[in-house]
Design a protein around this motif. Structure first.
Motif, PDB file in Angstrom:
ATOM      1  N   VAL A 108      34.728  55.124  55.346  1.00 52.60           N
ATOM      2  CA  VAL A 108      34.667  56.420  56.008  1.00 52.60           C
ATOM      3  C   VAL A 108      33.264  56.640  56.561  1.00 52.60           C
ATOM      4  CG1 VAL A 108      36.515  57.464  54.648  1.00 52.60           C
ATOM      5  CG2 VAL A 108      34.163  57.588  53.827  1.00 52.60           C
ATOM      6  N   ALA A 109      33.153  57.603  57.469  1.00 55.39           N
ATOM      7  CA  ALA A 109      31.868  57.951  58.073  1.00 55.39           C
ATOM      8  C   ALA A 109      31.965  59.384  58.581  1.00 55.39           C
ATOM      9  CB  ALA A 109      31.535  56.997  59.217  1.00 55.39           C
ATOM     10  N   GLN A 110      30.857  59.852  59.110  1.00 55.59           N
ATOM     11  CA  GLN A 110      30.820  61.183  59.715  1.00 55.59           C
ATOM     12  C   GLN A 110      30.287  61.035  61.127  1.00 55.59           C
ATOM     13  OE1 GLN A 110      29.557  64.729  57.423  1.00 55.59           O
ATOM     14  NE2 GLN A 110      27.887  64.845  58.898  1.00 55.59           N
ATOM     15  N   ALA A 111      30.933  61.680  62.086  1.00 59.17           N
ATOM     16  CA  ALA A 111      30.448  61.690  63.467  1.00 59.17           C
ATOM     17  C   ALA A 111      29.222  62.603  63.550  1.00 59.17           C
ATOM     18  CB  ALA A 111      31.543  62.179  64.401  1.00 59.17           C
ATOM     19  N   PRO A 112      28.406  62.466  64.595  1.00 58.27           N
ATOM     20  CA  PRO A 112      27.233  63.335  64.731  1.00 58.27           C
ATOM     21  C   PRO A 112      27.556  64.826  64.691  1.00 58.27           C
ATOM     22  CG  PRO A 112      27.087  61.524  66.274  1.00 58.27           C
ATOM     23  CD  PRO A 112      28.456  61.444  65.645  1.00 58.27           C
ATOM     24  N   ASP A 113      28.748  65.217  65.133  1.00 57.20           N
ATOM     25  CA  ASP A 113      29.128  66.632  65.106  1.00 57.20           C
ATOM     26  C   ASP A 113      29.776  67.053  63.793  1.00 57.20           C
ATOM     27  OD1 ASP A 113      31.621  65.431  65.282  1.00 57.20           O
ATOM     28  OD2 ASP A 113      32.285  66.592  67.020  1.00 57.20           O
ATOM     29  N   GLY A 114      29.853  66.131  62.798  1.00 60.49           N
ATOM     30  CA  GLY A 114      30.410  66.461  61.495  1.00 60.49           C
ATOM     31  C   GLY A 114      31.855  66.043  61.299  1.00 60.49           C
ATOM     32  N   LEU A 115      32.503  65.505  62.335  1.00 59.21           N
ATOM     33  CA  LEU A 115      33.904  65.095  62.238  1.00 59.21           C
ATOM     34  C   LEU A 115      34.069  63.974  61.215  1.00 59.21           C
ATOM     35  CD1 LEU A 115      36.816  65.308  63.381  1.00 59.21           C
ATOM     36  CD2 LEU A 115      36.154  63.554  65.033  1.00 59.21           C
ATOM     37  N   PHE A 116      35.090  64.072  60.386  1.00 60.92           N
ATOM     38  CA  PHE A 116      35.434  63.078  59.378  1.00 60.92           C
ATOM     39  C   PHE A 116      36.065  61.869  60.073  1.00 60.92           C
ATOM     40  CE2 PHE A 116      38.771  62.208  55.840  1.00 60.92           C
ATOM     41  CZ  PHE A 116      37.990  61.200  55.293  1.00 60.92           C
ATOM     42  N   LEU A 117      35.504  60.678  59.852  1.00 59.84           N
ATOM     43  CA  LEU A 117      35.995  59.457  60.473  1.00 59.84           C
ATOM     44  C   LEU A 117      36.422  58.443  59.425  1.00 59.84           C
ATOM     45  CD1 LEU A 117      33.217  58.925  63.173  1.00 59.84           C
ATOM     46  CD2 LEU A 117      35.465  59.994  63.480  1.00 59.84           C
ATOM     47  N   SER A 118      37.401  57.615  59.796  1.00 63.37           N
ATOM     48  CA  SER A 118      37.877  56.528  58.952  1.00 63.37           C
ATOM     49  C   SER A 118      37.986  55.285  59.826  1.00 63.37           C
ATOM     50  CB  SER A 118      39.243  56.901  58.374  1.00 63.37           C
ATOM     51  OG  SER A 118      39.730  55.866  57.567  1.00 63.37           O
ATOM     52  N   CYS A 119      37.656  54.123  59.276  1.00 60.44           N
ATOM     53  CA  CYS A 119      37.754  52.875  60.022  1.00 60.44           C
ATOM     54  C   CYS A 119      39.173  52.334  59.872  1.00 60.44           C
ATOM     55  CB  CYS A 119      36.738  51.871  59.501  1.00 60.44           C
ATOM     56  SG  CYS A 119      36.780  50.280  60.378  1.00 60.44           S
ATOM     57  N   ALA A 120      39.861  52.181  60.985  1.00 62.69           N
ATOM     58  CA  ALA A 120      41.254  51.732  60.970  1.00 62.69           C
ATOM     59  C   ALA A 120      41.469  50.615  61.980  1.00 62.69           C
ATOM     60  CB  ALA A 120      42.179  52.905  61.287  1.00 62.69           C
ATOM     61  N   ALA A 121      42.404  49.730  61.662  1.00 58.43           N
ATOM     62  CA  ALA A 121      42.750  48.621  62.552  1.00 58.43           C
ATOM     63  C   ALA A 121      43.982  49.002  63.363  1.00 58.43           C
ATOM     64  CB  ALA A 121      43.023  47.368  61.747  1.00 58.43           C
ATOM     65  N   SER A 122      43.934  48.670  64.657  1.00 57.47           N
ATOM     66  CA  SER A 122      45.068  48.923  65.537  1.00 57.47           C
ATOM     67  C   SER A 122      44.968  47.978  66.730  1.00 57.47           C
ATOM     68  CB  SER A 122      45.056  50.375  66.006  1.00 57.47           C
ATOM     69  OG  SER A 122      46.113  50.612  66.898  1.00 57.47           O
ATOM     70  N   ASP A 123      46.059  47.298  67.036  1.00 56.82           N
ATOM     71  CA  ASP A 123      46.110  46.379  68.179  1.00 56.82           C
ATOM     72  C   ASP A 123      45.006  45.327  68.135  1.00 56.82           C
ATOM     73  OD1 ASP A 123      48.325  47.761  69.223  1.00 56.82           O
ATOM     74  OD2 ASP A 123      47.018  49.188  70.261  1.00 56.82           O
ATOM     75  N   GLY A 124      44.718  44.832  66.949  1.00 57.92           N
ATOM     76  CA  GLY A 124      43.730  43.765  66.796  1.00 57.92           C
ATOM     77  C   GLY A 124      42.280  44.209  66.829  1.00 57.92           C
ATOM     78  N   ALA A 125      42.026  45.505  66.895  1.00 57.18           N
ATOM     79  CA  ALA A 125      40.650  46.020  66.914  1.00 57.18           C
ATOM     80  C   ALA A 125      40.480  47.027  65.787  1.00 57.18           C
ATOM     81  CB  ALA A 125      40.346  46.688  68.248  1.00 57.18           C
ATOM     82  N   THR A 126      39.255  47.159  65.309  1.00 49.66           N
ATOM     83  CA  THR A 126      38.947  48.193  64.314  1.00 49.66           C
ATOM     84  C   THR A 126      38.087  49.248  64.984  1.00 49.66           C
ATOM     85  OG1 THR A 126      37.085  46.874  63.518  1.00 49.66           O
ATOM     86  CG2 THR A 126      39.145  46.690  62.303  1.00 49.66           C
ATOM     87  N   ARG A 127      38.462  50.503  64.811  1.00 48.47           N
ATOM     88  CA  ARG A 127      37.765  51.633  65.436  1.00 48.47           C
ATOM     89  C   ARG A 127      37.596  52.770  64.454  1.00 48.47           C
ATOM     90  NH1 ARG A 127      35.735  49.928  69.881  1.00 48.47           N
ATOM     91  NH2 ARG A 127      37.136  48.847  71.264  1.00 48.47           N
ATOM     92  N   TRP A 128      36.534  53.573  64.674  1.00 45.72           N
ATOM     93  CA  TRP A 128      36.342  54.809  63.919  1.00 45.72           C
ATOM     94  C   TRP A 128      37.266  55.851  64.521  1.00 45.72           C
ATOM     95  CZ3 TRP A 128      34.226  54.481  59.435  1.00 45.72           C
ATOM     96  CH2 TRP A 128      33.220  53.551  59.186  1.00 45.72           C
ATOM     97  N   VAL A 129      38.212  56.347  63.714  1.00 45.58           N
ATOM     98  CA  VAL A 129      39.183  57.342  64.169  1.00 45.58           C
ATOM     99  C   VAL A 129      39.094  58.573  63.270  1.00 45.58           C
ATOM    100  CG1 VAL A 129      40.753  55.636  65.151  1.00 45.58           C
ATOM    101  CG2 VAL A 129      41.033  56.330  62.769  1.00 45.58           C
ATOM    102  N   ARG A 130      39.691  59.655  63.708  1.00 50.90           N
ATOM    103  CA  ARG A 130      39.695  60.878  62.883  1.00 50.90           C
ATOM    104  C   ARG A 130      40.251  60.582  61.512  1.00 50.90           C
ATOM    105  NH1 ARG A 130      39.782  66.338  65.826  1.00 50.90           N
ATOM    106  NH2 ARG A 130      40.109  67.004  63.690  1.00 50.90           N
ATOM    107  N   GLY A 131      39.549  61.011  60.484  1.00 53.91           N
ATOM    108  CA  GLY A 131      39.987  60.774  59.119  1.00 53.91           C
ATOM    109  C   GLY A 131      40.992  61.786  58.629  1.00 53.91           C
ATOM    110  N   ASP A 132      41.134  62.894  59.340  1.00 52.13           N
ATOM    111  CA  ASP A 132      42.060  63.938  58.904  1.00 52.13           C
ATOM    112  C   ASP A 132      43.400  63.845  59.606  1.00 52.13           C
ATOM    113  OD1 ASP A 132      41.071  64.703  61.407  1.00 52.13           O
ATOM    114  OD2 ASP A 132      41.230  66.835  60.945  1.00 52.13           O
ATOM    115  N   ALA A 133      43.585  62.838  60.428  1.00 49.09           N
ATOM    116  CA  ALA A 133      44.850  62.713  61.186  1.00 49.09           C
ATOM    117  C   ALA A 133      45.932  62.050  60.371  1.00 49.09           C
ATOM    118  CB  ALA A 133      44.590  61.920  62.456  1.00 49.09           C
TER     119      ALA A 133
END
Length: 125
Positions: free
Chosen positions: A100-125
């Motif tokens: 997990v991580a936090q975006a500069p604006d405070g948004l909760f992020l989670s590292c997730a894999a999708s379509d062969g790539a890993t991206r920081w996405v919303r953690g509350d979704a």
């Protein structure tokens, strides 16, 4: 004569006040200790107010927790997966899958894999 005095006065003022220094970019933040907005003294399992922004907290023993809402029940504090500091939403998160991580604006992020790539996405979704 007046224009010469004005030029000299301008030179004296310019020499007195050095040019402004451009601020350097902030240092990278790759761990919880540099993340702003972490609430101290929370109780694991206790209710919490927000599952989207500034969700992280620490217990009295220093354990990192986050505010989540499992299956849309009332939000409460859970043990946090490893935190990777401050990251940008939708940026690559290779090497941090399920962290997990936090975006500069405070948004909760989670590292997730999708379509062969890993991206920081919303953690509350």
């Amino acid at each position: 004569m007046r224009s010469l005095l004005a030029v000299l006065a301008a030179l004296v003022i310019a020499a007195t006040f050095p040019p402004a220094v451009v601020a350097a970019q902030p240092a990278a933040c790759d761990e919880p200790s540099c993340v702003p907005g972490i609430t101290g003294g929370v109780v694991l399992g206790a209710g919490c107010p927000n599952t989207a922004y500034f969700v992280f907290g620490t217990t009295s023993r220093g354990r990192l927790v986050f505010c989540g809402s499992p299956r849309r029940y009332a939000p409460r504090y859970f043990r946090s997966p490893p935190m990777a500091g401050i990251k940008d939403e939708n940026s690559d998160c290779g090497g941090h899958l399920n962290d997990v991580a936090q975006a500069p604006d405070g948004l909760f992020l989670s590292c997730a894999a999708s379509d062969g790539a890993t991206r920081w996405v919303r953690g509350d979704a």
